[in-house]
Design an enzyme around this catalytic site. Sequence first.
Site, mmCIF file in Angstrom:
data_model
loop_
_atom_site.group_PDB
_atom_site.id
_atom_site.type_symbol
_atom_site.label_atom_id
_atom_site.label_comp_id
_atom_site.label_asym_id
_atom_site.label_seq_id
_atom_site.Cartn_x
_atom_site.Cartn_y
_atom_site.Cartn_z
ATOM 1 N N LYS A 89 0.781 -1.147 0.116
ATOM 2 C CA LYS A 89 0.208 0.335 -0.179
ATOM 3 C C LYS A 89 0.976 1.297 -0.081
ATOM 4 O O LYS A 89 0.888 2.094 -0.704
ATOM 5 C CB LYS A 89 -1.022 0.346 1.307
ATOM 6 C CG LYS A 89 -1.615 1.458 1.548
ATOM 7 C CD LYS A 89 -2.454 1.100 2.662
ATOM 8 C CE LYS A 89 -1.561 1.350 4.119
ATOM 9 N NZ LYS A 89 -1.008 3.564 4.212
ATOM 10 N N ASP A 93 5.300 0.916 11.950
ATOM 11 C CA ASP A 93 3.723 -0.100 11.556
ATOM 12 C C ASP A 93 3.618 -0.825 11.917
ATOM 13 O O ASP A 93 2.827 -1.858 12.145
ATOM 14 C CB ASP A 93 3.384 0.184 10.206
ATOM 15 C CG ASP A 93 3.662 1.401 9.765
ATOM 16 O OD1 ASP A 93 3.632 1.805 8.355
ATOM 17 O OD2 ASP A 93 3.328 2.914 10.621
ATOM 18 N N ARG A 137 -0.061 14.572 12.461
ATOM 19 C CA ARG A 137 1.007 14.569 11.253
ATOM 20 C C ARG A 137 1.616 15.980 10.270
ATOM 21 O O ARG A 137 1.124 16.023 9.263
ATOM 22 C CB ARG A 137 0.048 14.223 10.588
ATOM 23 C CG ARG A 137 -0.449 12.579 11.235
ATOM 24 C CD ARG A 137 0.217 11.613 11.739
ATOM 25 N NE ARG A 137 1.142 11.236 10.369
ATOM 26 C CZ ARG A 137 0.496 9.633 9.984
ATOM 27 N NH1 ARG A 137 -0.869 9.215 10.187
ATOM 28 N NH2 ARG A 137 1.222 9.105 8.363
ATOM 29 N N ARG A 159 -8.464 -0.271 5.475
ATOM 30 C CA ARG A 159 -7.783 1.259 4.908
ATOM 31 C C ARG A 159 -6.331 0.316 4.224
ATOM 32 O O ARG A 159 -6.192 -0.085 3.491
ATOM 33 C CB ARG A 159 -7.411 1.625 5.510
ATOM 34 C CG ARG A 159 -8.319 2.974 6.283
ATOM 35 C CD ARG A 159 -7.988 3.915 7.190
ATOM 36 N NE ARG A 159 -6.960 4.884 6.451
ATOM 37 C CZ ARG A 159 -6.019 5.689 6.761
ATOM 38 N NH1 ARG A 159 -6.825 6.237 7.794
ATOM 39 N NH2 ARG A 159 -5.110 5.827 6.052
#
Length: 431
Positions: free
Chosen positions: A22, A318, A124, A410
């Site tokens: 992704k 992640d 972010r 997602r």
Amino acid sequence: MDKLIVEGGTKLRGEVTVSGSKNACLPILAACLMTNEESVIHGVPRLVDIIRLSRLLGELGVKVQRDENDPFTLRVQVEDESKHLARYDLVRQMRASICVMGPLVAKRGKALISQPGGCAIGDRPIDLHLQGLRAMGAQYRLTRGGNISLRAGRLKGRELFLGGPFGSSVLATANVMSAACLAKEVTVIESAACEPEIVDLADFLNKMGARISGQGSPRIRIEGVRRLGGAEHTLIPDRIEAGTFMIAAGMTRGEVTIKNCQLDHMMAVTANLRLVGVTVEKISGGGHGKAGAVVVKTGRKLRAIDVTTQPYPGFPTDLQAQLLAMLCLADGNSVVTDKVFPDRFMHVGELGRMGAQLRKQGPAVVVCGVKKLVGAPVMASDLRASAALVLAGLVAEGTTEVRRVYHIDRGYQRIEEKLNALGARIQRVTE
Ligand code: EPZ
């Protein structure tokens, strides 16, 4: 809104194939803004984030369509270069939309992009993205409604430092590297992100006619060219999905073969798993730079370890939530620190509801291993924390309900189908 009902107690066994990355796909799709020729991208996973970026690119005059013969191939072509607004409604759903900024400014000389704001994993900011583009001659200002308006003539190559307080930035590197391809003269990015997804993006840009070298190292050199053409490219495997399945196999004490896995992208992951007592062995293919099949096996018990996430090649943030979920069942106390997103611990409270013994101490979480977890209704908060809760449900006693599953969709293509094919018992229910 969907939820996943997870029955605990199964050992995962069998074969699973990793999808395309992704996080390689998103900046590669954005780079297609920089040519009027068609590009073809293979190995594209069917994920909400890919759909969202495709929708944003559609609003920017780019046609993105799935190949009629292969649902994992996208054909991408610019049809209208007059658009340059990335709307708040789209950007707020996916911070990674910011990856259109560099290509838009470089090719169309302007962009109006909503600031991403914060999300469940923390703030972010985009200061490094803006600093990099300003160094190459772009001007920007904050406009009403929280948008950033950027203007530029032809960008000019510069030697620029792109490191921030947390080290390198993946998407700031992607934005600046992409924009530099169409700039005058040479750009050198110091403190560039070294992630495999940046290497994949650079490889795609070079196929488009760019002249990039040094990708994968902290110093990337880009010699600007006047134009870029279309290209055909196959995405690298998704190392985070692969790591998620390795941890799932380890937690359930199963034995799982993972195909389309690029081990040289996962050295920090396999090294830490080995310390815990989960071995990952190559069984076919997978030479340097190649994907192959690996088998994941687990010893009698899981050992506690201390782990700190870092920019690549360090342990990836992640996979922090998924590893932390596994360490809840380790023999002893572990310390987990996230140096990339220090507040990325929304999963801690939810794992606590399942009986995990966790204590936040400053930038770290102390994990006291327990003998078992118990199923409970839990709330997903971000993409990777949701996966961690599903993994915890696989080993918990009883049933675990993971709500707000849209977070998972997602970044994982129907995760319950891949896990059920390995023997898990997960049901998706629409509330
Ligand atoms: C990419 O996000 C990934 N997303 C994230 O994966 C991943 O967690 C992250 O890199 C770190 O590896 C995509 O690639 C689409 P960063 P990105 O800029 O580029 C600070 C997932 O789960 N920073 O590398 O947005 C920032 O606050 C997602 O797939 C600045 O200070 O992350 C953070 O602390 C979640 N200023 C650190 O750098 C900036 O201008 C690293 O962030 C930009 C970032």
